[in-house]
Design a protein around this motif. Structure first.
Motif, PDB file in Angstrom:
ATOM      1  N   LYS A 118       0.839  -1.211   0.000  1.00 18.32           N
ATOM      2  CA  LYS A 118       0.000   0.000   0.000  1.00 18.32           C
ATOM      3  C   LYS A 118       0.869   1.254   0.000  1.00 18.32           C
ATOM      4  O   LYS A 118       0.606   2.200  -0.748  1.00 18.32           O
ATOM      5  CB  LYS A 118      -0.925   0.025   1.221  1.00 18.32           C
ATOM      6  N   SER A 144      -1.339  -9.737  -6.282  1.00 19.55           N
ATOM      7  CA  SER A 144      -2.720  -9.274  -6.429  1.00 19.55           C
ATOM      8  C   SER A 144      -3.706 -10.155  -5.672  1.00 19.55           C
ATOM      9  O   SER A 144      -4.625  -9.656  -5.022  1.00 19.55           O
ATOM     10  CB  SER A 144      -3.108  -9.207  -7.906  1.00 19.55           C
ATOM     11  N   THR A 145      -3.514 -11.465  -5.752  1.00 21.90           N
ATOM     12  CA  THR A 145      -4.394 -12.397  -5.057  1.00 21.90           C
ATOM     13  C   THR A 145      -4.298 -12.194  -3.549  1.00 21.90           C
ATOM     14  O   THR A 145      -5.323 -12.117  -2.854  1.00 21.90           O
ATOM     15  CB  THR A 145      -4.027 -13.851  -5.412  1.00 21.90           C
ATOM     16  N   LYS A 148      -5.842  -8.764  -2.528  1.00 18.66           N
ATOM     17  CA  LYS A 148      -7.306  -8.769  -2.521  1.00 18.66           C
ATOM     18  C   LYS A 148      -7.847  -9.578  -1.346  1.00 18.66           C
ATOM     19  O   LYS A 148      -8.834  -9.197  -0.713  1.00 18.66           O
ATOM     20  CB  LYS A 148      -7.863  -9.308  -3.832  1.00 18.66           C
ATOM     21  N   LYS A 149      -7.192 -10.668  -1.028  1.00 19.89           N
ATOM     22  CA  LYS A 149      -7.623 -11.508   0.096  1.00 19.89           C
ATOM     23  C   LYS A 149      -7.567 -10.724   1.408  1.00 19.89           C
ATOM     24  O   LYS A 149      -8.449 -10.840   2.256  1.00 19.89           O
ATOM     25  CB  LYS A 149      -6.715 -12.740   0.175  1.00 19.89           C
ATOM     26  N   THR A 151      -7.248  -7.139   1.713  1.00 17.39           N
ATOM     27  CA  THR A 151      -7.889  -5.816   1.710  1.00 17.39           C
ATOM     28  C   THR A 151      -9.303  -5.813   1.145  1.00 17.39           C
ATOM     29  O   THR A 151     -10.062  -4.876   1.396  1.00 17.39           O
ATOM     30  CB  THR A 151      -7.075  -4.807   0.882  1.00 17.39           C
ATOM     31  N   GLY A 152      -9.620  -6.810   0.328  1.00 18.34           N
ATOM     32  CA  GLY A 152     -10.928  -6.844  -0.315  1.00 18.34           C
ATOM     33  C   GLY A 152     -10.968  -6.160  -1.664  1.00 18.34           C
ATOM     34  O   GLY A 152     -11.996  -6.182  -2.345  1.00 18.34           O
ATOM     35  N   VAL A 153      -9.877  -5.518  -2.057  1.00 16.26           N
ATOM     36  CA  VAL A 153      -9.792  -4.872  -3.375  1.00 16.26           C
ATOM     37  C   VAL A 153      -8.475  -5.263  -4.041  1.00 16.26           C
ATOM     38  O   VAL A 153      -7.522  -5.659  -3.368  1.00 16.26           O
ATOM     39  CB  VAL A 153      -9.888  -3.329  -3.296  1.00 16.26           C
ATOM     40  N   THR A 154      -8.427  -5.135  -5.356  1.00 16.78           N
ATOM     41  CA  THR A 154      -7.191  -5.423  -6.077  1.00 16.78           C
ATOM     42  C   THR A 154      -6.232  -4.247  -5.932  1.00 16.78           C
ATOM     43  O   THR A 154      -6.664  -3.124  -5.652  1.00 16.78           O
ATOM     44  CB  THR A 154      -7.461  -5.651  -7.576  1.00 16.78           C
ATOM     45  N   HIS A 157      -7.345  -1.477  -8.243  1.00 20.28           N
ATOM     46  CA  HIS A 157      -8.494  -0.728  -7.737  1.00 20.28           C
ATOM     47  C   HIS A 157      -8.070   0.180  -6.587  1.00 20.28           C
ATOM     48  O   HIS A 157      -8.505   1.339  -6.517  1.00 20.28           O
ATOM     49  CB  HIS A 157      -9.604  -1.686  -7.296  1.00 20.28           C
ATOM     50  N   PHE A 158      -7.228  -0.312  -5.710  1.00 15.65           N
ATOM     51  CA  PHE A 158      -6.690   0.505  -4.622  1.00 15.65           C
ATOM     52  C   PHE A 158      -5.986   1.731  -5.192  1.00 15.65           C
ATOM     53  O   PHE A 158      -6.206   2.856  -4.737  1.00 15.65           O
ATOM     54  CB  PHE A 158      -5.727  -0.333  -3.771  1.00 15.65           C
TER      55      PHE A 158
END
Length: 174
Positions: A118, A144-145, A148-149, A151-154, A157-158
């Motif tokens: 991040k 990416s996987t 997303k797992k 944070t809930g977003v890719t 997208h972040f």
């Protein structure tokens, strides 16, 4: 600096001062120890005397240093690295960490790698391929996987949300 300064006020010589530990020449009296603890608390710090708590803080410091301060890609197996740095069996380290923290060392590492991803996305200096390489992901897809797992977003997208200015400031600070 605070630790060293407070010990010097007590007439103690610091041999080494590192994150999570200090080595002094000689022993503190009970009075000196009480004064030192109070001075640390006033500075927002705490003296940890429990050996297992000390071990947990050292594990955290090593992991965070490896993730945050490496200018080179992480190529070392964390379990091997922790064992070598602390001169203890990894199974023991993992068991103590899990029992005291309520999460596994692996989950702690993943959470902090994602935090670092991040930060790197927000800094806009590296692309996802470079970030995945720097943090030793096998591929951008793996990063990416996992991202997303957690944070809930890719990551894309972040990054889009962050670039659009609609991101809550705390999201980049995590």
């Amino acid at each position: 600096m605070v630790v060293k300064s407070e010990l010097e006020k007590l007439g103690m010589y610091c041999i080494t001062v590192e994150t999570g530990q200090v080595e002094v020449l000689g022993n503190l009296s009970d009075h000196q120890l009480r004064y030192f603890k109070a001075a640390l608390l006033n500075a927002g710090l705490e003296l940890i005397e429990d050996r297992k708590k000390i071990l947990i803080e050292r594990i955290k410091a090593i992991v965070l240093d490896m993730i945050d301060n490496s200018d080179y890609p992480l190529k070392t197996n964390f379990s091997l690295y922790l064992s070598e740095m602390l001169n203890l069996d990894y199974t023991y380290l993992a068991n103590v960490f899990s029992a005291m923290q309520g999460i596994t060392v692996e989950h702690f590492i993943i959470a902090n790698k994602i935090r670092r991803v991040k930060e790197l996305i927000c800094a806009k200096e590296l692309n996802l391929t470079e970030i995945s390489w720097k943090l030793n992901y096998s591929s951008v897809a793996h990063l990416s996987t996992q991202f997303k797992k957690v944070t809930g977003v890719t990551p894309s997208h972040f990054k889009y949300i962050e670039c659009a200015g609609t991101l809550l400031p705390a999201m980049c600070e995590l």
